[in-house]
Motif scaffolding. Structure first.
Motif, PDB file in Angstrom:
ATOM      1  N   ALA A 142       0.914  40.146  99.515  1.00 43.29           N
ATOM      2  CA  ALA A 142       0.151  39.011 100.059  1.00 43.29           C
ATOM      3  C   ALA A 142       1.011  37.748 100.075  1.00 43.29           C
ATOM      4  O   ALA A 142       0.961  36.961 101.020  1.00 43.29           O
ATOM      5  CB  ALA A 142      -1.106  38.778  99.234  1.00 43.29           C
ATOM      6  N   ASP A 143       1.843  37.560  99.025  1.00 41.92           N
ATOM      7  CA  ASP A 143       2.730  36.399  98.977  1.00 41.92           C
ATOM      8  C   ASP A 143       3.739  36.436 100.113  1.00 41.92           C
ATOM      9  O   ASP A 143       4.055  35.410 100.718  1.00 41.92           O
ATOM     10  CB  ASP A 143       3.472  36.360  97.640  1.00 41.92           C
ATOM     11  N   TYR A 157       7.625  43.567  89.770  1.00 39.27           N
ATOM     12  CA  TYR A 157       7.934  43.580  88.347  1.00 39.27           C
ATOM     13  C   TYR A 157       9.382  43.190  88.058  1.00 39.27           C
ATOM     14  O   TYR A 157       9.782  43.064  86.919  1.00 39.27           O
ATOM     15  CB  TYR A 157       7.642  44.956  87.742  1.00 39.27           C
ATOM     16  N   SER A 158      10.169  43.002  89.116  1.00 40.36           N
ATOM     17  CA  SER A 158      11.573  42.643  88.939  1.00 40.36           C
ATOM     18  C   SER A 158      11.704  41.170  88.537  1.00 40.36           C
ATOM     19  O   SER A 158      10.991  40.309  89.057  1.00 40.36           O
ATOM     20  CB  SER A 158      12.327  42.883  90.245  1.00 40.36           C
ATOM     21  N   PRO A 159      12.619  40.855  87.593  1.00 47.00           N
ATOM     22  CA  PRO A 159      12.810  39.443  87.201  1.00 47.00           C
ATOM     23  C   PRO A 159      13.236  38.564  88.376  1.00 47.00           C
ATOM     24  O   PRO A 159      12.888  37.392  88.442  1.00 47.00           O
ATOM     25  CB  PRO A 159      13.914  39.517  86.143  1.00 47.00           C
ATOM     26  N   GLU A 160      13.983  39.132  89.319  1.00 48.69           N
ATOM     27  CA  GLU A 160      14.466  38.369  90.471  1.00 48.69           C
ATOM     28  C   GLU A 160      13.322  37.964  91.403  1.00 48.69           C
ATOM     29  O   GLU A 160      13.432  36.993  92.149  1.00 48.69           O
ATOM     30  CB  GLU A 160      15.497  39.214  91.234  1.00 48.69           C
ATOM     31  N   TYR A 161      12.206  38.694  91.315  1.00 46.62           N
ATOM     32  CA  TYR A 161      11.051  38.430  92.176  1.00 46.62           C
ATOM     33  C   TYR A 161      10.541  37.003  91.984  1.00 46.62           C
ATOM     34  O   TYR A 161      10.333  36.258  92.937  1.00 46.62           O
ATOM     35  CB  TYR A 161       9.945  39.446  91.872  1.00 46.62           C
ATOM     36  N   THR A 191       9.866  31.304  93.466  1.00 45.62           N
ATOM     37  CA  THR A 191       9.935  29.869  93.157  1.00 45.62           C
ATOM     38  C   THR A 191      10.797  29.132  94.167  1.00 45.62           C
ATOM     39  O   THR A 191      10.448  28.029  94.622  1.00 45.62           O
ATOM     40  CB  THR A 191      10.519  29.662  91.738  1.00 45.62           C
ATOM     41  N   TYR A 192      11.906  29.731  94.568  1.00 49.33           N
ATOM     42  CA  TYR A 192      12.820  29.109  95.538  1.00 49.33           C
ATOM     43  C   TYR A 192      12.119  28.894  96.883  1.00 49.33           C
ATOM     44  O   TYR A 192      12.169  27.799  97.460  1.00 49.33           O
ATOM     45  CB  TYR A 192      14.058  29.980  95.706  1.00 49.33           C
ATOM     46  N   LEU A 193      11.443  29.918  97.379  1.00 52.81           N
ATOM     47  CA  LEU A 193      10.731  29.804  98.658  1.00 52.81           C
ATOM     48  C   LEU A 193       9.608  28.765  98.566  1.00 52.81           C
ATOM     49  O   LEU A 193       9.367  28.011  99.510  1.00 52.81           O
ATOM     50  CB  LEU A 193      10.159  31.166  99.066  1.00 52.81           C
TER      51      LEU A 193
END
Length: 778
Positions: A252-253, A287-291, A296-298
């Motif tokens: 959804a994001d 569930y990935s930390p990079e997610y 946050t960047y976007l």
């Protein structure tokens, strides 16, 4: 008295809470109740024999339980070890010897005793039946120990050595973890076969429960293993969603970001960056930390203002009215601000010089910025640069760092929500630098109109246009601002207020503001009579601004309110000069402390501090000696050099001033500036020092109603100084009439408010001779 055999007798009793001690086992006990401790002490004196009886459940919290709350079947034990603890409790290690039946309890003053009969378990079945039951029980008990993780592996050690049915029964009863009442019921069964049969059933039930727990545990762990197979499962889910046409909740994001990127008016570089990150984001597992990092960047990119702001017209007359309403005085400052606004209005753009308001604390620098924003109908954002010493706080951290965020500039733009806010950078002179970089260097790009249309924050990593932002900076002093940064700003000096201006500010702004802040409008009235405000300024404040004045007015208001609430006064209080000491105490400052009599070797100088102008008393005394010049009063290096230059000038021109040529061989001079705890420095005290030295050597008095400021050279020239307006305010405040200043400061006089100059006789000088002519008597 205890009997000396194990068949029957009277022994001390220790009641046990939630514990059962059985024969053929060694059990540790913590004894804390007074009666139990005394029972143990009595047993230790005799033959270490003691009776251990379990309490019934409804007596768990009895400090000294009665006999009716104790079971009748217990164990006769021997105390093996004793350890007395510092808190008065006792640790016992007891060995159960035989099962007993209590016939009668006895209570003396100190502890409980009991008369017992030995009560061993009896065997009514034949050995074959008992052996069959024992084997079955051993098998199920092994399962129980293997399944029960709370039992240590050591629990199996005695199991192999146990051959007799009664020994194994007691071993099993001691190690199973069941309710104490169940244990006691099984323990009280006299027949050994029935006892084994009962414990067999209980253990069998426990094994079934443990198996079920293990099954549930395996299921939970198998579900957790799903995280380890996330890639495989995600690929499967993608195919399932594709076939069913169902959108995953986790995506959804992604859909929301894709929609916003299309709708938001991003720059070409920002749009490419956002689309690249969206591609990565679509392939990521939630569930990935990079997610969360990419999310946050976007979010930061899309929450920044991108649309062209609506240009709002404003009237210069309205702007002037707002400035006059919010600030009293500061006419030249307001005029410069209105000139700036006129250019912005006509050119329809803000590209131009960055304004920097410089002045002591409390003169209204920050509030001027708010007024400009209000006049131009722009969003106002304030950020404080005081104490900033890391370049990343301005430009942001690179995304390689955990918890990285944009710098304060981009954060301010997000907070404003528009591309053309007014950003006020407070305390630009309070920045510092260390190994992490120089934040003032990062500000060079921000405050340069030629470069800030492509400001690059390290976190965003693309250019962002700041050209429509109005930047205003504030500082208390220019000394600590790097020259390249100062070069990008137009300095507008805001001098301190005169007493007349402060009185008007108090009446028009401070008193209404204090009443509003305390929510007392219409509830209480405060009238300052005669010159009471002026007296507060002269006797209770010492500042260039009006913050301390506001605090003193607040203090008076609180005391007036207290008297009114206590019923000691009406809600309309008139404050006269006589009442000031009652409300504010003894006067803190006396500005008339300058010398009021013509004197030899005492001269009044004028100094500039970050808090405004101050008067400075310089005293010189002459003593017999060898021509030494002693300097005291915490003088800085520059001021010490000025004193040395003045002394050398006096020696060089000794004839002109009627001094003996060899005076320096016969006397020492001691120069002192009072308030020795305060460091002093700067060259502007040069004329004051040379006047004091010539005065003491020539024994000529100095005029008391005169103050001076100016730097000197060895040849006698008087050089210009800074902070002229503040110094003139200090002289006026000290009621000094004649002021000597360098002639080269004459252009600066035009910038000084006429209210400040009124009543002052300003004498312009080029040479030290002119100073002495106007200062010395005779």
């Amino acid at each position: 008295m205890a009997k000396k055999n194990n068949e029957y007798g009277i022994y001390p009793v220790i009641p046990l809470r939630n514990t059962l001690v059985v024969p053929n086992t060694i059990t540790p006990l913590l004894v804390g109740r007074g009666a139990s401790i005394k029972a143990a002490d009595s047993a230790l004196i005799e033959d270490k024999k003691i009776i251990c009886i379990t309490q019934k459940s409804n007596s768990d919290f009895e400090a000294d339980p009665k006999a009716k709350f104790l079971y009748r079947t217990g164990t006769l034990c021997t105390i093996l070890q004793v350890l007395k603890l510092p808190d008065g409790t006792m640790r016992l290690l007891v060995e159960g010897e035989q099962r007993i039946l209590i016939e009668r309890f006895y209570r003396n003053k100190e502890y409980l005793s009991a008369y017992f009969q030995r009560n061993d378990k009896v065997l009514t079945k034949n050995k074959v039946e008992v052996e069959a039951l024992l084997r079955s029980f051993k098998k199920i008990f092994i399962q129980y120990i293997n399944l029960n993780k709370s039992l240590p592996e050591e629990a199996m050690v005695p199991f192999g050595d146990t051959s007799k049915p009664v020994e194994f029964f007691y071993f099993a009863l001691a190690n199973i973890q069941i309710d104490i009442r169940k244990k006691q019921r099984i323990f009280e069964i006299d027949d050994l076969y029935e006892s084994l049969n009962s414990i067999y059933k209980v253990v069998n039930e426990e094994v079934e429960i443990l198996k079920l727990e293990h099954k549930i545990d395996v299921k939970v762990k198998s579900r957790l293993n799903k995280v380890q197979k996330e890639y495989y499962l995600n690929e499967q889910l993608k195919q399932i969603n594709k076939e069913l046409g169902v959108t995953k909740e986790e995506k959804a994001d992604l859909i929301d970001f894709q929609k916003k990127v299309k709708e938001t008016n991003l720059s070409e570089e920002a749009k490419k960056k956002a689309e690249d990150e969206l591609k990565r984001f679509s392939r990521m597992n939630p569930y990935s930390p990079e997610y969360s990092v990419v999310h946050t960047y976007l979010s930061w990119i899309l929450e920044l203002p991108w649309d062209e702001p609506e240009l709002r017209d404003f009237k210069l007359k309205s702007a002037q009215e707002i400035l006059d309403k919010d600030h009293y005085g500061l006419e030249k400052v307001k005029e410069r601000i209105l000139e700036y606004l006129a250019v912005v209005k006509l050119a329809n753009k803000v590209k131009g010089q960055i304004m920097c308001f410089v002045g002591p604390p409390g003169v209204g620098k920050t509030s001027l910025g708010k007024s400009i924003a209000r006049a131009m109908d722009r969003k106002f954002v304030r950020l404080s640069l005081g104490g900033v010493r890391d370049e990343a706080e301005i430009r942001g951290h690179r995304r390689t760092y955990i918890g990285a965020l944009p710098g304060v500039i981009i954060q301010s733009m997000k907070k404003a929500g528009t591309r053309n806010p007014l950003i006020m950078m407070d305390e630009v002179d309070k920045m510092s630098m260390d190994f992490r970089g120089d934040p003032s260097a990062a500000l060079l790009e921000v405050l340069d109109p030629e470069q800030n249309n492509s400001f690059r924050d390290h976190y965003l990593d693309f250019n962002y246009d700041l050209s429509q932002v109005i930047f205003i900076t504030t500082a208390n002093t220019l000394n600590s601002i790097p020259r390249p940064l100062l070069d990008r700003m137009e300095v507008i000096e805001i001098p301190g207020y005169t007493a007349f201006e402060k009185v008007n500010i108090a009446n028009k702004h401070l008193i209404p503001k204090v009443m509003k802040e305390h929510d007392l409008e219409g509830k209480i009235k405060l009238d300052f009579q005669d010159n009471s405000i002026k007296k507060i300024i002269e006797l209770y404040t010492r500042e260039a601004g009006v913050r301390e004045l506001e605090r003193q007015i607040s203090k008076i208001l609180r005391k007036v309110v207290k008297k009114f609430v206590e019923g000691k006064s009406k809600n309309h209080e008139k404050i006269s000069n006589k009442q000031l000491e009652e409300y504010l105490g003894v006067p803190k400052h006396l500005y008339s402390e300058v010398n009021r009599k013509d004197a030899v070797g005492v001269v009044t100088g004028l100094a500039w501090t970050s808090f405004g102008g101050e008067t400075l008393q310089i005293e010189v005394v002459k003593m017999k000696g060898e021509g030494k010049l002693k300097l005291t009063g915490q003088l800085g290096e520059v001021m010490q050099e000025s004193a040395q230059a003045a002394f050398s000038y006096a020696r060089l021109h000794s004839k002109e001033f009627g001094l003996k040529e060899d005076f320096y061989k016969k006397c020492d001079l001691h120069l002192h500036i009072p308030e020795g705890a305060i460091p002093k420095d700067g060259p502007s005290a040069g004329v004051t020092i040379v006047t004091a030295i010539i005065s003491i050597l020539s024994d000529k008095k100095v005029k008391h109603n005169l103050a001076m400021t100016g730097e000197i050279t060895l040849t006698g020239n008087v050089l210009p100084i800074g902070g002229l307006a503040e110094k003139l305010i200090a002289a006026k405040r000290a009621k000094l009439e004649n002021i000597i200043i360098p002639k080269q400061n004459e252009p600066n006089l035009t910038e000084v408010n006429d209210v400040i100059k009124k009543g002052l006789n300003i004498i312009l000088v080029d040479r030290v001779e002119e100073v002495l002519k106007n200062a010395l008597i005779g």
